[in-house]
Design a protein around this motif. Structure first.
Motif, PDB file in Angstrom:
ATOM      1  N   SER A  85       0.709  -1.168   0.008  1.00  0.00           N
ATOM      2  CA  SER A  85       0.093  -0.094   0.102  1.00  0.00           C
ATOM      3  C   SER A  85       0.932   1.115   0.071  1.00  0.00           C
ATOM      4  O   SER A  85       1.966   1.337   0.595  1.00  0.00           O
ATOM      5  CB  SER A  85      -0.964  -0.091   1.039  1.00  0.00           C
ATOM      6  N   HIS A  86       0.244   2.360  -0.554  1.00  0.00           N
ATOM      7  CA  HIS A  86       1.170   3.398  -0.800  1.00  0.00           C
ATOM      8  C   HIS A  86       0.160   4.685  -1.119  1.00  0.00           C
ATOM      9  O   HIS A  86      -0.899   4.419  -1.357  1.00  0.00           O
ATOM     10  CB  HIS A  86       2.281   3.550  -1.813  1.00  0.00           C
ATOM     11  N   VAL A  87       0.355   5.800  -0.900  1.00  0.00           N
ATOM     12  CA  VAL A  87       0.015   7.122  -1.397  1.00  0.00           C
ATOM     13  C   VAL A  87       0.578   7.720  -2.367  1.00  0.00           C
ATOM     14  O   VAL A  87       1.937   7.850  -2.329  1.00  0.00           O
ATOM     15  CB  VAL A  87      -0.358   7.944  -0.045  1.00  0.00           C
ATOM     16  N   ALA A  88      -0.038   8.062  -3.525  1.00  0.00           N
ATOM     17  CA  ALA A  88       0.519   8.894  -4.705  1.00  0.00           C
ATOM     18  C   ALA A  88      -0.489  10.095  -5.160  1.00  0.00           C
ATOM     19  O   ALA A  88      -1.580  10.011  -4.485  1.00  0.00           O
ATOM     20  CB  ALA A  88       0.868   7.795  -5.923  1.00  0.00           C
ATOM     21  N   MET A  89       0.226  10.870  -5.793  1.00  0.00           N
ATOM     22  CA  MET A  89      -0.377  12.127  -6.323  1.00  0.00           C
ATOM     23  C   MET A  89      -1.077  11.722  -7.486  1.00  0.00           C
ATOM     24  O   MET A  89      -0.548  11.214  -8.479  1.00  0.00           O
ATOM     25  CB  MET A  89       0.321  13.420  -6.297  1.00  0.00           C
ATOM     26  N   GLY A  90      -2.257  12.318  -7.838  1.00  0.00           N
ATOM     27  CA  GLY A  90      -2.754  12.312  -9.046  1.00  0.00           C
ATOM     28  C   GLY A  90      -2.133  13.121 -10.295  1.00  0.00           C
ATOM     29  O   GLY A  90      -1.372  13.835  -9.872  1.00  0.00           O
ATOM     30  N   ARG A  91      -2.676  12.951 -11.405  1.00  0.00           N
ATOM     31  CA  ARG A  91      -1.940  13.685 -12.585  1.00  0.00           C
ATOM     32  C   ARG A  91      -2.285  15.103 -12.346  1.00  0.00           C
ATOM     33  O   ARG A  91      -1.492  15.966 -12.837  1.00  0.00           O
ATOM     34  CB  ARG A  91      -2.851  13.420 -13.825  1.00  0.00           C
ATOM     35  N   ASP A  92      -3.267  15.691 -11.665  1.00  0.00           N
ATOM     36  CA  ASP A  92      -3.593  17.043 -11.350  1.00  0.00           C
ATOM     37  C   ASP A  92      -2.498  17.566 -10.299  1.00  0.00           C
ATOM     38  O   ASP A  92      -2.693  18.965 -10.073  1.00  0.00           O
ATOM     39  CB  ASP A  92      -5.059  17.312 -10.816  1.00  0.00           C
ATOM     40  N   ARG A  93      -1.841  16.785  -9.820  1.00  0.00           N
ATOM     41  CA  ARG A  93      -0.807  17.116  -8.553  1.00  0.00           C
ATOM     42  C   ARG A  93      -1.638  17.694  -7.362  1.00  0.00           C
ATOM     43  O   ARG A  93      -0.745  18.199  -6.296  1.00  0.00           O
ATOM     44  CB  ARG A  93      -0.106  18.160  -9.180  1.00  0.00           C
ATOM     45  N   THR A  95      -4.596  15.736  -5.907  1.00  0.00           N
ATOM     46  CA  THR A  95      -5.303  14.611  -5.500  1.00  0.00           C
ATOM     47  C   THR A  95      -4.489  13.544  -4.924  1.00  0.00           C
ATOM     48  O   THR A  95      -3.558  13.064  -5.507  1.00  0.00           O
ATOM     49  CB  THR A  95      -6.154  13.994  -6.512  1.00  0.00           C
ATOM     50  N   TYR A  96      -4.727  13.379  -3.686  1.00  0.00           N
ATOM     51  CA  TYR A  96      -4.134  12.233  -2.870  1.00  0.00           C
ATOM     52  C   TYR A  96      -5.009  10.823  -3.001  1.00  0.00           C
ATOM     53  O   TYR A  96      -6.267  10.829  -3.206  1.00  0.00           O
ATOM     54  CB  TYR A  96      -3.880  12.493  -1.398  1.00  0.00           C
ATOM     55  N   ARG A  97      -3.981   9.819  -3.550  1.00  0.00           N
ATOM     56  CA  ARG A  97      -4.758   8.512  -3.695  1.00  0.00           C
ATOM     57  C   ARG A  97      -3.985   7.468  -2.949  1.00  0.00           C
ATOM     58  O   ARG A  97      -2.736   7.108  -3.139  1.00  0.00           O
ATOM     59  CB  ARG A  97      -4.442   8.226  -5.423  1.00  0.00           C
ATOM     60  N   PHE A  98      -4.718   6.905  -2.073  1.00  0.00           N
ATOM     61  CA  PHE A  98      -4.122   5.872  -1.469  1.00  0.00           C
ATOM     62  C   PHE A  98      -4.592   4.502  -2.050  1.00  0.00           C
ATOM     63  O   PHE A  98      -5.803   4.139  -2.192  1.00  0.00           O
ATOM     64  CB  PHE A  98      -4.988   5.996   0.171  1.00  0.00           C
ATOM     65  N   LEU A  99      -3.618   3.713  -2.271  1.00  0.00           N
ATOM     66  CA  LEU A  99      -3.683   2.572  -3.205  1.00  0.00           C
ATOM     67  C   LEU A  99      -3.296   1.468  -2.303  1.00  0.00           C
ATOM     68  O   LEU A  99      -2.312   1.340  -1.581  1.00  0.00           O
ATOM     69  CB  LEU A  99      -3.108   2.705  -4.477  1.00  0.00           C
ATOM     70  N   ARG A 100      -3.771   0.153  -2.781  1.00  0.00           N
ATOM     71  CA  ARG A 100      -3.322  -1.045  -2.387  1.00  0.00           C
ATOM     72  C   ARG A 100      -3.236  -2.120  -3.361  1.00  0.00           C
ATOM     73  O   ARG A 100      -4.359  -2.065  -3.904  1.00  0.00           O
ATOM     74  CB  ARG A 100      -4.348  -1.620  -1.009  1.00  0.00           C
ATOM     75  N   ASP A 101      -2.446  -2.899  -3.565  1.00  0.00           N
ATOM     76  CA  ASP A 101      -2.240  -4.036  -4.332  1.00  0.00           C
ATOM     77  C   ASP A 101      -2.713  -5.321  -3.812  1.00  0.00           C
ATOM     78  O   ASP A 101      -2.539  -5.727  -2.805  1.00  0.00           O
ATOM     79  CB  ASP A 101      -0.638  -4.333  -4.814  1.00  0.00           C
TER      80      ASP A 101
END
Length: 207
Positions: A85-93, A95-101
């Motif tokens: 799991s990690h947090v990355a920024m969206g293309r708009d710079r 939006t925070y996106r918390f993702l999990r594989d």
């Protein structure tokens, strides 16, 4: 005159090519600046989120080493929570996106332009992992204790059932009857098989 004209044409083409090369290099430089700016902007926002979550990270038990809590470098910086799991920024710079594989693919656990909802979801995720580990450890200890008890205290064998005296005599007589019947059947079979020999020996069973 013809040679002079060709030389002028070659010089003009050379100048045009050099101008094109210079333009391409400038374009690449501008794009690299944009990429660098985006990367730095992503990293800065993720570091702000990491600072927001620092008290949560500090409360995690020291013996839990499956969390990362680090901002990675690269073309797309990420705030890693654990290995999946990690947090990355969206293309708009923004939006925070918390993702999990997962086994079925990558899922979005939280997504917002605001930092707080994503930070709350990350805190919830960390709490769930801590509770899961505690329950697993407690369950493992209970199972080990139960196995040790079973090994040290063998289960009592079921008591033998007492058979009434009348039933025991009935069983004994039934067994004797079966043995006698078997003997008679065996004798009859022997007489049939050896009948010819008995007749040859002069034995007669008739009147």
């Amino acid at each position: 005159m013809k040679d002079a004209g060709e030389n002028i044409t070659q010089i003009d083409q050379s100048r045009k090519l050099s101008d094109a090369i210079r333009d391409v290099k400038n374009a690449f430089a501008d794009r690299d600046d944009v990429v660098i700016d985006m990367r730095e902007a992503h990293r800065m926002r993720l570091e702000l989120l990491a600072a927001e979550l620092a008290p949560i990270f500090a409360d995690v038990p020291a013996d839990m080493d499956n969390f990362d809590f680090a901002v990675s470098s690269g073309l797309q910086p990420r705030l890693w929570i654990d290995a999946v799991s990690h947090v990355a920024m969206g293309r708009d710079r923004r939006t925070y996106r918390f993702l999990r594989d997962t086994r079925i693919g990558r899922v979005v656990l939280a997504e917002s332009t605001e930092m707080k909802p994503v930070a709350d979801q990350v805190m919830r995720y960390v709490a769930e992992r801590v509770v899961e580990r505690q329950r697993m450890m407690e369950g493992g200890v209970e199972q080990a204790v139960a196995g040790l008890k079973r090994a040290l205290v063998p289960e009592a064998e079921p008591p033998l059932r007492s058979v009434p005296r009348g039933k025991r005599w009935s069983a004994f007589l039934s067994g004797l009857g079966l043995i006698a019947a078997g003997a008679l059947v065996g004798l009859a079979v022997s007489i049939v098989l050896f009948w010819d020999r008995l007749v040859a020996m002069g034995l007669s069973f008739g009147p």
